[in-house]
Design a protein around this motif. Structure first.
Motif, mmCIF file in Angstrom:
data_model
loop_
_atom_site.group_PDB
_atom_site.id
_atom_site.type_symbol
_atom_site.label_atom_id
_atom_site.label_comp_id
_atom_site.label_asym_id
_atom_site.label_seq_id
_atom_site.Cartn_x
_atom_site.Cartn_y
_atom_site.Cartn_z
ATOM 1 N N TYR A 104 0.934 -0.981 0.039
ATOM 2 C CA TYR A 104 0.166 0.013 0.160
ATOM 3 C C TYR A 104 0.865 1.422 0.038
ATOM 4 C CZ TYR A 104 -3.988 -2.917 0.434
ATOM 5 O OH TYR A 104 -4.995 -3.911 0.163
ATOM 6 N N LEU A 105 1.957 1.381 0.475
ATOM 7 C CA LEU A 105 2.847 2.391 0.755
ATOM 8 C C LEU A 105 3.299 2.790 -0.771
ATOM 9 C CD1 LEU A 105 4.235 4.466 2.391
ATOM 10 C CD2 LEU A 105 5.865 2.929 2.740
ATOM 11 N N TYR A 106 3.777 1.679 -1.483
ATOM 12 C CA TYR A 106 4.195 1.703 -3.017
ATOM 13 C C TYR A 106 3.154 2.279 -3.753
ATOM 14 C CZ TYR A 106 8.241 -0.867 -1.682
ATOM 15 O OH TYR A 106 9.577 -1.247 -1.156
ATOM 16 N N LEU A 107 1.772 1.719 -3.668
ATOM 17 C CA LEU A 107 0.783 2.312 -4.414
ATOM 18 C C LEU A 107 0.345 3.758 -4.048
ATOM 19 C CD1 LEU A 107 -1.618 -0.873 -4.297
ATOM 20 C CD2 LEU A 107 -0.345 0.090 -6.147
ATOM 21 N N LEU A 108 0.538 3.931 -2.616
ATOM 22 C CA LEU A 108 0.184 5.516 -2.510
ATOM 23 C C LEU A 108 1.304 6.338 -3.027
ATOM 24 C CD1 LEU A 108 -1.061 6.848 0.849
ATOM 25 C CD2 LEU A 108 1.280 7.570 0.371
ATOM 26 N N LEU A 109 2.452 5.987 -2.873
ATOM 27 C CA LEU A 109 3.486 6.963 -3.337
ATOM 28 C C LEU A 109 3.645 6.960 -5.118
ATOM 29 C CD1 LEU A 109 6.753 5.744 -1.158
ATOM 30 C CD2 LEU A 109 5.251 8.031 -1.082
ATOM 31 N N ILE A 110 3.434 5.939 -5.644
ATOM 32 C CA ILE A 110 3.162 5.977 -6.974
ATOM 33 C C ILE A 110 1.976 7.031 -7.421
ATOM 34 C CG2 ILE A 110 2.441 4.554 -9.114
ATOM 35 C CD1 ILE A 110 4.144 2.432 -7.946
ATOM 36 N N GLY A 111 0.758 6.669 -6.774
ATOM 37 C CA GLY A 111 -0.344 7.580 -6.825
ATOM 38 C C GLY A 111 -0.083 9.170 -6.661
ATOM 39 N N TYR A 112 0.618 9.362 -5.804
ATOM 40 C CA TYR A 112 0.922 10.651 -5.115
ATOM 41 C C TYR A 112 1.909 11.228 -6.208
ATOM 42 C CZ TYR A 112 3.113 14.224 -2.312
ATOM 43 O OH TYR A 112 3.557 15.246 -1.872
ATOM 44 N N PHE A 151 2.392 10.474 -9.289
ATOM 45 C CA PHE A 151 1.480 10.772 -10.646
ATOM 46 C C PHE A 151 0.570 12.042 -10.515
ATOM 47 C CE2 PHE A 151 -2.009 9.306 -13.598
ATOM 48 C CZ PHE A 151 -1.188 9.220 -14.675
ATOM 49 N N GLY A 152 -0.056 12.259 -9.435
ATOM 50 C CA GLY A 152 -1.017 13.226 -9.041
ATOM 51 C C GLY A 152 -0.175 14.480 -9.210
ATOM 52 N N VAL A 153 0.970 14.518 -8.749
ATOM 53 C CA VAL A 153 1.829 15.732 -8.678
ATOM 54 C C VAL A 153 2.114 16.098 -9.986
ATOM 55 C CG1 VAL A 153 4.124 16.814 -7.806
ATOM 56 C CG2 VAL A 153 2.535 15.671 -6.297
ATOM 57 N N ILE A 154 2.438 15.155 -10.994
ATOM 58 C CA ILE A 154 3.070 15.359 -12.218
ATOM 59 C C ILE A 154 1.808 15.711 -12.948
ATOM 60 C CG2 ILE A 154 3.839 14.098 -14.332
ATOM 61 C CD1 ILE A 154 5.508 12.153 -12.470
ATOM 62 N N PHE A 197 -0.890 19.860 -16.185
ATOM 63 C CA PHE A 197 -2.197 20.416 -16.721
ATOM 64 C C PHE A 197 -2.333 21.921 -16.011
ATOM 65 C CE2 PHE A 197 -2.849 15.976 -17.760
ATOM 66 C CZ PHE A 197 -3.396 16.232 -19.063
ATOM 67 N N VAL A 198 -2.151 22.137 -14.748
ATOM 68 C CA VAL A 198 -2.604 23.071 -14.160
ATOM 69 C C VAL A 198 -1.664 24.471 -14.363
ATOM 70 C CG1 VAL A 198 -3.046 24.460 -11.863
ATOM 71 C CG2 VAL A 198 -3.830 22.204 -12.399
ATOM 72 N N TYR A 199 -0.334 24.358 -14.166
ATOM 73 C CA TYR A 199 0.314 25.184 -14.181
ATOM 74 C C TYR A 199 0.657 25.747 -15.808
ATOM 75 C CZ TYR A 199 1.965 25.332 -9.548
ATOM 76 O OH TYR A 199 1.667 25.606 -8.347
ATOM 77 N N PRO A 200 0.612 24.895 -16.632
ATOM 78 C CA PRO A 200 0.608 25.462 -18.140
ATOM 79 C C PRO A 200 -0.565 26.067 -18.639
ATOM 80 C CG PRO A 200 1.441 23.505 -18.258
ATOM 81 C CD PRO A 200 0.873 23.701 -16.711
ATOM 82 N N LEU A 201 -1.843 25.851 -17.852
ATOM 83 C CA LEU A 201 -2.965 26.625 -18.207
ATOM 84 C C LEU A 201 -3.359 27.757 -17.387
ATOM 85 C CD1 LEU A 201 -5.021 23.420 -18.738
ATOM 86 C CD2 LEU A 201 -4.009 24.805 -20.375
ATOM 87 N N VAL A 250 1.641 22.332 0.713
ATOM 88 C CA VAL A 250 0.507 21.738 0.502
ATOM 89 C C VAL A 250 0.745 20.105 0.286
ATOM 90 C CG1 VAL A 250 -1.420 21.477 -1.363
ATOM 91 C CG2 VAL A 250 -0.535 23.648 -0.105
ATOM 92 N N LEU A 251 1.940 19.846 -0.445
ATOM 93 C CA LEU A 251 2.122 18.524 -1.070
ATOM 94 C C LEU A 251 2.610 17.651 0.285
ATOM 95 C CD1 LEU A 251 4.307 19.234 -4.233
ATOM 96 C CD2 LEU A 251 2.025 18.451 -4.102
ATOM 97 N N VAL A 252 3.345 18.148 1.258
ATOM 98 C CA VAL A 252 3.670 17.684 2.447
ATOM 99 C C VAL A 252 2.346 17.180 3.283
ATOM 100 C CG1 VAL A 252 4.733 17.797 4.492
ATOM 101 C CG2 VAL A 252 5.994 18.278 2.435
ATOM 102 N N ARG A 253 1.445 18.157 3.429
ATOM 103 C CA ARG A 253 0.314 18.033 4.178
ATOM 104 C C ARG A 253 -0.552 16.822 3.450
ATOM 105 N NH1 ARG A 253 -1.994 23.985 5.876
ATOM 106 N NH2 ARG A 253 -0.233 24.293 7.299
ATOM 107 N N VAL A 254 -0.564 16.827 2.278
ATOM 108 C CA VAL A 254 -1.285 15.741 1.367
ATOM 109 C C VAL A 254 -0.894 14.645 1.535
ATOM 110 C CG1 VAL A 254 -2.171 15.007 -0.877
ATOM 111 C CG2 VAL A 254 -2.316 17.485 -0.395
#
Length: 178
Positions: free
Chosen positions: A97-105, A107-110, A115-119, A142-146
């Motif tokens: 679950y730690l690996y899945l969480l970190l991969i999802g995290y 991927f979300g940051v990327i 999408f957000v910063y260029p737009l 914010v990233l650390v809190r999430v």
């Protein structure tokens, strides 16, 4: 009128004079005050929305982890039946679950960065209000809190699931669930 007249007094006299004629009188300070109140309401709404999103995401993460572990209950029972220790089984699931969480995290940051910063200029034009992106320091906060909330919810859900499962007999857990 006098040059050094009180602006609120002048506005009050104009309001009385123009009453019922379809005109309104505002001072700059009263307009700024109304704008401040509206922005404050907008901020409160944003905080409530953020809280609702945090609760929803936390509940979803908790549900996903507990259901996943419950579905694999017979595998856990089989591991226990062949002599694998409870701590080793818990370690396996925590790492998974730690690996899945970190991969999802990550991927979300990327995705946000793609999408957000260029737009940002387009978003600024669409909402048509002064809009400022957060700085790097605030973004990192914010990233650390999430990440902290995700780790906390993962820890709580894995603990909750394993407390319930470990209390059962390995032979009963190893049975095929219908």
């Amino acid at each position: 009128m006098q040059k050094d007249a009180d602006i609120e007094d002048v506005a009050g006299r104009l309001r009385i004079e123009l009453a019922g004629k379809g005109a309104s009188v505002y001072t700059v300070s009263s307009l700024i005050g109304m704008l401040y109140d509206k922005l404050h309401n907008f901020e409160v709404f944003g905080l409530i929305l953020n809280g609702f999103i945090m609760i929803t995401v936390s509940a979803a993460l908790f549900t996903l982890v507990t259901l996943s572990i419950r579905q694999r209950q017979n595998r856990i029972g089989s591991f226990l039946s062949v002599g694998i220790s409870k701590s080793h089984i818990i370690n396996i699931f925590i790492h998974e679950y730690l690996y899945l969480l970190l991969i999802g995290y990550i991927f979300g940051v990327i995705l946000v960065c793609i999408f957000v910063y260029p737009l940002y200029p387009l978003l600024s034009q669409i909402i048509d209000i002064p809009y400022k992106t957060i700085g790097i320091a605030k973004l990192l906060t914010v990233l650390v809190r999430v990440l902290a909330v995700n780790l906390l919810m993962m820890g709580i859900s894995v603990s909750f699931s394993f407390i319930r499962i470990i209390k059962q007999e390995p032979a009963i857990m190893a049975e095929e669930q219908v």
